[in-house]
Design an enzyme around this catalytic site. Structure first.
Site, PDB file in Angstrom:
ATOM      1  N   PRO A  14     -13.494 -22.216  11.328  1.00 30.87           N
ATOM      2  CA  PRO A  14     -12.691 -21.025  11.067  1.00 30.87           C
ATOM      3  C   PRO A  14     -13.478 -19.860  10.477  1.00 30.87           C
ATOM      4  CG  PRO A  14     -12.234 -22.722   9.435  1.00 30.87           C
ATOM      5  CD  PRO A  14     -13.063 -23.366  10.506  1.00 30.87           C
ATOM      6  N   ASN A  15     -13.104 -18.683  10.940  1.00 27.96           N
ATOM      7  CA  ASN A  15     -13.637 -17.393  10.469  1.00 27.96           C
ATOM      8  C   ASN A  15     -15.049 -17.082  10.966  1.00 27.96           C
ATOM      9  OD1 ASN A  15     -11.278 -16.740   8.843  1.00 27.96           O
ATOM     10  ND2 ASN A  15     -11.923 -18.431   7.544  1.00 27.96           N
ATOM     11  N   ARG A  22     -17.953 -10.182   8.577  1.00 27.18           N
ATOM     12  CA  ARG A  22     -17.410 -10.965   7.469  1.00 27.18           C
ATOM     13  C   ARG A  22     -18.480 -11.179   6.389  1.00 27.18           C
ATOM     14  NH1 ARG A  22     -17.076 -17.473   7.476  1.00 27.18           N
ATOM     15  NH2 ARG A  22     -15.933 -17.680   5.538  1.00 27.18           N
ATOM     16  N   TYR A  27     -23.322 -13.948   4.931  1.00 24.42           N
ATOM     17  CA  TYR A  27     -23.454 -14.584   6.247  1.00 24.42           C
ATOM     18  C   TYR A  27     -24.326 -13.816   7.238  1.00 24.42           C
ATOM     19  CZ  TYR A  27     -19.669 -17.430   4.389  1.00 24.42           C
ATOM     20  OH  TYR A  27     -18.926 -18.269   3.614  1.00 24.42           O
ATOM     21  N   ASN A  77     -20.869 -26.362  12.535  1.00 24.30           N
ATOM     22  CA  ASN A  77     -20.630 -25.594  11.316  1.00 24.30           C
ATOM     23  C   ASN A  77     -19.119 -25.626  11.101  1.00 24.30           C
ATOM     24  OD1 ASN A  77     -20.214 -23.850   9.237  1.00 24.30           O
ATOM     25  ND2 ASN A  77     -21.582 -22.245  10.010  1.00 24.30           N
ATOM     26  N   ALA A  80     -14.923 -23.718   6.358  1.00 26.51           N
ATOM     27  CA  ALA A  80     -14.152 -24.203   5.202  1.00 26.51           C
ATOM     28  C   ALA A  80     -13.635 -25.628   5.381  1.00 26.51           C
ATOM     29  CB  ALA A  80     -12.996 -23.244   4.922  1.00 26.51           C
ATOM     30  N   HIS A  83     -15.064 -28.732   3.475  1.00 31.33           N
ATOM     31  CA  HIS A  83     -14.717 -29.079   2.100  1.00 31.33           C
ATOM     32  C   HIS A  83     -13.308 -29.652   1.968  1.00 31.33           C
ATOM     33  CE1 HIS A  83     -18.194 -26.511   1.722  1.00 31.33           C
ATOM     34  NE2 HIS A  83     -17.525 -25.459   2.160  1.00 31.33           N
ATOM     35  N   ASP A  90     -13.250 -38.125  10.095  1.00 18.16           N
ATOM     36  CA  ASP A  90     -12.943 -39.310  10.892  1.00 18.16           C
ATOM     37  C   ASP A  90     -13.310 -39.087  12.356  1.00 18.16           C
ATOM     38  OD1 ASP A  90     -12.038 -40.548   8.623  1.00 18.16           O
ATOM     39  OD2 ASP A  90      -9.913 -40.507   9.155  1.00 18.16           O
ATOM     40  N   GLU A 101     -24.845 -31.311  10.564  1.00 14.26           N
ATOM     41  CA  GLU A 101     -23.960 -30.363   9.877  1.00 14.26           C
ATOM     42  C   GLU A 101     -24.776 -29.120   9.530  1.00 14.26           C
ATOM     43  OE1 GLU A 101     -22.412 -31.993   6.214  1.00 14.26           O
ATOM     44  OE2 GLU A 101     -21.795 -30.017   5.474  1.00 14.26           O
ATOM     45  N   HIS A 103     -24.773 -25.000   7.909  1.00 10.19           N
ATOM     46  CA  HIS A 103     -24.148 -23.852   7.227  1.00 10.19           C
ATOM     47  C   HIS A 103     -25.144 -22.707   7.175  1.00 10.19           C
ATOM     48  CE1 HIS A 103     -20.915 -26.460   5.973  1.00 10.19           C
ATOM     49  NE2 HIS A 103     -21.841 -27.350   5.662  1.00 10.19           N
ATOM     50  N   LEU A 104     -24.641 -21.508   7.389  1.00 10.34           N
ATOM     51  CA  LEU A 104     -25.503 -20.328   7.277  1.00 10.34           C
ATOM     52  C   LEU A 104     -25.981 -20.150   5.837  1.00 10.34           C
ATOM     53  CD1 LEU A 104     -22.955 -18.396   9.317  1.00 10.34           C
ATOM     54  CD2 LEU A 104     -25.334 -18.305   9.973  1.00 10.34           C
ATOM     55  N   SER A 105     -25.042 -20.255   4.904  1.00 12.82           N
ATOM     56  CA  SER A 105     -25.366 -20.032   3.493  1.00 12.82           C
ATOM     57  C   SER A 105     -25.786 -21.340   2.835  1.00 12.82           C
ATOM     58  CB  SER A 105     -24.136 -19.464   2.774  1.00 12.82           C
ATOM     59  OG  SER A 105     -23.077 -20.407   2.797  1.00 12.82           O
ATOM     60  N   ARG A 110     -23.527 -21.875  -4.344  1.00 12.37           N
ATOM     61  CA  ARG A 110     -22.337 -21.022  -4.407  1.00 12.37           C
ATOM     62  C   ARG A 110     -21.270 -21.645  -5.316  1.00 12.37           C
ATOM     63  NH1 ARG A 110     -20.681 -19.421   1.495  1.00 12.37           N
ATOM     64  NH2 ARG A 110     -19.370 -18.019   0.263  1.00 12.37           N
ATOM     65  N   ARG A 114     -17.743 -25.710  -2.945  1.00 11.16           N
ATOM     66  CA  ARG A 114     -18.498 -25.796  -1.679  1.00 11.16           C
ATOM     67  C   ARG A 114     -19.538 -26.916  -1.701  1.00 11.16           C
ATOM     68  NH1 ARG A 114     -16.831 -21.173   1.113  1.00 11.16           N
ATOM     69  NH2 ARG A 114     -16.340 -19.498  -0.316  1.00 11.16           N
TER      70      ARG A 114
HETATM   71  C1  DQA Z   1     -20.123 -21.839   5.812  1.00 10.96           C
HETATM   72  C2  DQA Z   1     -19.957 -22.207   4.328  1.00 10.96           C
HETATM   73  C3  DQA Z   1     -18.511 -22.593   4.022  1.00 10.96           C
HETATM   74  O1  DQA Z   1     -18.388 -22.938   2.648  1.00 10.96           O
HETATM   75  C4  DQA Z   1     -17.591 -21.429   4.306  1.00 10.96           C
HETATM   76  O2  DQA Z   1     -16.241 -21.811   4.099  1.00 10.96           O
HETATM   77  C5  DQA Z   1     -17.784 -20.853   5.656  1.00 10.96           C
HETATM   78  C6  DQA Z   1     -19.140 -20.750   6.217  1.00 10.96           C
HETATM   79  C7  DQA Z   1     -21.548 -21.316   6.117  1.00 10.96           C
HETATM   80  O3  DQA Z   1     -21.890 -21.268   7.289  1.00 10.96           O
HETATM   81  O4  DQA Z   1     -22.269 -20.918   5.204  1.00 10.96           O
HETATM   82  O5  DQA Z   1     -16.839 -20.357   6.279  1.00 10.96           O
HETATM   83  O6  DQA Z   1     -19.918 -22.999   6.588  1.00 10.96           O
END
Ligand code: DQA
Length: 152
Positions: A14-15, A22, A27, A77, A80, A83, A90, A101, A103-105, A110, A114
């Site tokens: 999501p997002n 964003r 990001y 990725n 959210a 978490h 599953d 897995e 993540h950009l950040s 943080r 997270r």
């Molecule tokens: C994220 C980190 C997550 O905590 C966050 O909810 C995101 C992006 C990242 O790519 O850094 O939406 O997965």
């Protein structure tokens, strides 16, 4: 007949469709389309096929993971849902592909919420904190793991 190309699924939660606009200080300014183009250049160079997908829905993301059951590699990725989602955990546990897995950040630098990932225990490795470059790093890692498996 030529051998089928290995397939890699890169799934985005999501997002992430809003990348570029964003929270760019966290990001970055690259869009998801920019990232997809960089990933496609890499998988073309490997001779792999790429499925690159994004959804805002938890159930749809679970379905995308299930669709990757026969793939060589799955990079996700989960945003959210990392978490929060036992359903996603599953689904990933049921996939035999090499799983990464991403993540950009740097989620560990943080907010405390997270630092928990439901996903990390069921993947081979985690890449975080390298911005959009992390996607290509994840592809290189997935290829190395998949090739090591194939030569076993
Ligand atoms: C994220 C980190 C997550 O905590 C966050 O909810 C995101 C992006 C990242 O790519 O850094 O939406 O997965």
């Amino acid at each position: 007949m030529p051998a089928a190309k290995p397939v890699c699924h890169i799934l985005n939660g999501p997002n992430l469709n809003l990348l570029g606009e964003r929270e760019p200080d966290i990001y970055g300014r690259e869009t998801l389309a920019d990232i997809e183009a960089a990933c496609r250049a890499r998988t073309d160079a490997f001779g792999w096929d790429l499925q690159f997908r994004q959804t805002n829905g938890e159930g749809e993301l679970v379905g995308f993971v299930q669709d990757a059951r026969a793939a060589a590699a799955l990079i996700i990725n989960p945003a959210a849902y990392t978490h929060t989602s036992i359903a996603l955990r599953d689904a990933l546990a049921a996939v035999a592909a090499v799983k990464i897995e991403l993540h950009l950040s740097n989620v560990h630098a943080r907010e405390p919420f997270r630092r928990n990932s439901y996903v990390s225990p069921v993947v081979h490795g985690v890449i975080c904190g390298f911005g959009s470059k992390g996607y290509v790093l994840a592809l290189d890692a997935a290829r190395a793991l998949a090739e090591a498996r194939a030569s076993r």
